[in-house]
Design a protein around this motif. Structure first.
Motif, PDB file in Angstrom:
ATOM      1  N   GLU A 171     -10.188   1.303  45.783  1.00 21.89           N
ATOM      2  CA  GLU A 171      -9.706   2.679  45.781  1.00 21.89           C
ATOM      3  C   GLU A 171      -8.683   2.956  44.684  1.00 21.89           C
ATOM      4  N   ASN A 172      -8.211   1.934  43.972  1.00 25.25           N
ATOM      5  CA  ASN A 172      -7.223   2.127  42.911  1.00 25.25           C
ATOM      6  C   ASN A 172      -7.835   2.879  41.729  1.00 25.25           C
ATOM      7  N   ASP A 173      -6.985   3.353  40.825  1.00 24.89           N
ATOM      8  CA  ASP A 173      -7.455   4.087  39.649  1.00 24.89           C
ATOM      9  C   ASP A 173      -7.954   3.174  38.535  1.00 24.89           C
ATOM     10  N   THR A 174      -7.585   1.887  38.589  1.00 28.52           N
ATOM     11  CA  THR A 174      -8.064   0.918  37.606  1.00 28.52           C
ATOM     12  C   THR A 174      -8.555  -0.334  38.326  1.00 28.52           C
ATOM     13  N   TYR A 175      -9.400  -1.084  37.644  1.00 29.41           N
ATOM     14  CA  TYR A 175      -9.938  -2.327  38.209  1.00 29.41           C
ATOM     15  C   TYR A 175     -10.180  -3.304  37.071  1.00 29.41           C
ATOM     16  N   LEU A 235     -11.538  -1.258  34.085  1.00 26.25           N
ATOM     17  CA  LEU A 235     -12.241  -0.024  34.419  1.00 26.25           C
ATOM     18  C   LEU A 235     -11.239   1.054  34.790  1.00 26.25           C
ATOM     19  N   GLU A 236     -11.500   2.277  34.371  1.00 28.80           N
ATOM     20  CA  GLU A 236     -10.663   3.424  34.728  1.00 28.80           C
ATOM     21  C   GLU A 236     -11.544   4.486  35.362  1.00 28.80           C
ATOM     22  N   ARG A 237     -10.977   5.184  36.325  1.00 29.72           N
ATOM     23  CA  ARG A 237     -11.730   6.239  36.999  1.00 29.72           C
ATOM     24  C   ARG A 237     -11.888   7.462  36.102  1.00 29.72           C
ATOM     25  N   ASP A 238     -13.049   8.046  36.150  1.00 33.16           N
ATOM     26  CA  ASP A 238     -13.297   9.312  35.476  1.00 33.16           C
ATOM     27  C   ASP A 238     -12.699  10.401  36.365  1.00 33.16           C
ATOM     28  N   PHE A 262     -15.783   4.870  38.507  1.00 26.11           N
ATOM     29  CA  PHE A 262     -15.407   4.014  37.396  1.00 26.11           C
ATOM     30  C   PHE A 262     -16.438   4.145  36.276  1.00 26.11           C
ATOM     31  N   ARG A 263     -15.940   4.034  35.048  1.00 22.77           N
ATOM     32  CA  ARG A 263     -16.816   4.066  33.876  1.00 22.77           C
ATOM     33  C   ARG A 263     -16.871   2.667  33.291  1.00 22.77           C
ATOM     34  N   TYR A 264     -18.081   2.184  33.062  1.00 23.16           N
ATOM     35  CA  TYR A 264     -18.318   0.871  32.472  1.00 23.16           C
ATOM     36  C   TYR A 264     -18.730   1.074  31.017  1.00 23.16           C
ATOM     37  N   PHE A 265     -18.241   0.200  30.138  1.00 23.63           N
ATOM     38  CA  PHE A 265     -18.542   0.315  28.713  1.00 23.63           C
ATOM     39  C   PHE A 265     -19.209  -0.953  28.190  1.00 23.63           C
ATOM     40  N   ASP A 266     -19.959  -0.802  27.115  1.00 28.62           N
ATOM     41  CA  ASP A 266     -20.585  -1.911  26.383  1.00 28.62           C
ATOM     42  C   ASP A 266     -21.558  -2.718  27.234  1.00 28.62           C
ATOM     43  N   ILE A 267     -22.271  -2.067  28.138  1.00 28.36           N
ATOM     44  CA  ILE A 267     -23.287  -2.733  28.946  1.00 28.36           C
ATOM     45  C   ILE A 267     -24.487  -3.043  28.056  1.00 28.36           C
ATOM     46  N   SER A 268     -25.053  -4.230  28.244  1.00 23.84           N
ATOM     47  CA  SER A 268     -26.264  -4.594  27.503  1.00 23.84           C
ATOM     48  C   SER A 268     -27.322  -5.084  28.488  1.00 23.84           C
TER      49      SER A 268
END
Length: 67
Positions: A10-14, A42-45, A51-57
């Protein structure tokens, strides 16, 4: 993005560790694929609370060792 509003916490970052997830699906050429997420904070939108995930391959083999 995640599927649930409060996933994984539930936090704003992970602090997301690097992970490779096996996805089985007959529509893929080999019948499976690996989704690779590098380590990141991760940071919440603020608009959708997910959460938004980046650089997924996506690869035919796992990129990260899931420890």
């Amino acid at each position: 993005m995640g599927l649930n509003d409060y996933e994984p916490i539930e936090n704003d970052t992970y602090n997301m560790p690097a992970r490779s997830f096996y996805i089985e699906n007959t529509e893929f050429e080999n019948g499976y694929i690996w989704m690779n997420i590098p380590a990141q904070i991760l940071e919440r939108d603020p608009e959708n609370n997910q959460f938004r995930y980046f650089d997924i391959s996506f690869t035919n083999e796992a990129v990260f060792e899931n420890l």
